[in-house]
Design a protein around this motif. Sequence first.
Motif, short mmCIF file in Angstrom:
data_model
loop_
_atom_site.label_atom_id
_atom_site.label_comp_id
_atom_site.label_asym_id
_atom_site.label_seq_id
_atom_site.Cartn_x
_atom_site.Cartn_y
_atom_site.Cartn_z
N TYR A 66 0.82 -1.20 0.00
CA TYR A 66 0.00 0.00 0.00
C TYR A 66 0.87 1.26 0.00
N LYS A 67 1.92 1.27 0.79
CA LYS A 67 2.73 2.48 0.93
C LYS A 67 3.74 2.65 -0.20
N LYS A 68 4.26 1.52 -0.73
CA LYS A 68 5.36 1.61 -1.69
C LYS A 68 5.08 0.92 -3.03
N PHE A 69 3.92 0.25 -3.14
CA PHE A 69 3.61 -0.56 -4.32
C PHE A 69 4.67 -1.65 -4.50
N ALA A 70 5.26 -2.04 -3.40
CA ALA A 70 6.31 -3.07 -3.40
C ALA A 70 6.40 -3.65 -2.00
N ASN A 71 6.92 -4.86 -1.94
CA ASN A 71 7.20 -5.50 -0.65
C ASN A 71 8.57 -6.13 -0.76
N GLY A 72 9.55 -5.50 -0.11
CA GLY A 72 10.92 -5.96 -0.27
C GLY A 72 11.35 -5.82 -1.72
N ASP A 73 11.82 -6.91 -2.32
CA ASP A 73 12.27 -6.89 -3.70
C ASP A 73 11.14 -7.08 -4.71
N LEU A 74 9.93 -7.35 -4.22
CA LEU A 74 8.80 -7.62 -5.11
C LEU A 74 8.06 -6.32 -5.41
N CYS A 75 8.13 -5.89 -6.65
CA CYS A 75 7.46 -4.65 -7.07
C CYS A 75 6.26 -4.99 -7.93
#
Length: 433
Positions: A66-75
């Motif tokens: 929600y905040k970055k449109f990514a989670n760790g290395d997963l975009c």
Amino acid sequence: MAPSATEEPGPMQLPVISKASTINASVLHGPRDLRLEQRSIEAPAPGELQISVTTTGICGSDVSYYKKFANGDLCACQPLSLGHESSGVVVAIGPLVSGFKLGDRVALEVGIPCGQCGICRKGRYNLCKKMRFRSSAKSFPHFQGTLQERINHPAIWCHKLPDSISFDAAALLEPLSVAIHAVNRAAPEPGSTALVLGAGTVGLLTAAMARQAGCSTVTIADVDQGRVDFAVSKGFATHGYVVPRPLHSSSSSSSLCSSIASGISTPLDGIATPGSTISFQSQLDSAKGLAADMISVAASTNPLLDDDEDDGVNITFECTGKEICMHTSLYATRPGGKVIMVGMGTPIQTLPLSVAHLREIDILGIFRYANTYATGIRVLCAQSSGAGFTLPNLDQMVTHRFKGLENAKGAFELASRTVDDDGNLVLKVVIDA
């Protein structure tokens, strides 16, 4: 919209599903760009059930997307519905499905492996290279999450619920499965001592499962006083340690304080590395000192513990995914013990591996879970048995509730915090249909 009281949704009218229809879905298009959209859903295919999603808990990975449109290395590279901690009701049954009827209450296991590879045949399907996991950007097209009015889902990954398990607890079966898998990997002997770093949802449930598995003392550590107090007062852990906040933000302890915070599995900016303003050695010294403080908490209140208790705990569960928390884990674990990497965050870490090498500390990683839902349901059903330690009531972990997908944005904003506007603890935020 302000969160409503933590009351479960009432009975719903079951629609008759025989062809394609239109549903509402909460769809993320970019950082904090959450939209309510209409989607078309077909009747369930062979082997599928159509589930009316009742309750969805917001996970730390959802907040990261929600905040970055990514989670760790997963975009994410296309619009994505979030949500994977969910429960609901069967509203349609596809061909070739048996054992279910309309109105059945179910918990959703949202990772779908191929079922054919060697890893799957060995029962470790969480490691399947072809795994599709709802609300994750790992596969393409992305496997859409559960923040939709209805979804079609394979029947074999829908778990029927007894009436004694609430929709809230059923949604929490997903993070509970992570905890079960972590404790299974740890395989604690009866009477073992354990330390849990991070008192977010997964940390709390890991602590509770460690107690359920026979650990005599379970100390949970977090920078947030409210979460530590909750963990101890509600019986998730036997002891708590609040990481002290430093007087000066430039100290090496400040990085550790901000690391052991919420258990949200996202990289932390500003972690000290060799050559940075904060020396790597001072960071290790800080971690070593905090480890000593943490392991002394249980030892100081239990004179029956072994004389070598000062050497550390048998098992440390690292639930934050942060580099400096791994340092603390290694120093806090006694010779011959285990460190279980539960949280996922900093992808590349510099660790004092000689600590593990010279003390024969096993470092074990976990990734999601496998073969855990049936165990989780049995554990929840045993809550009222009164025999030995039973899991605390998971319903009390839901601190805030939002009604309707149209209010998802407010739910995500609140889920990224540790207290609400009134100063109340924020632990698990759920969205009801």
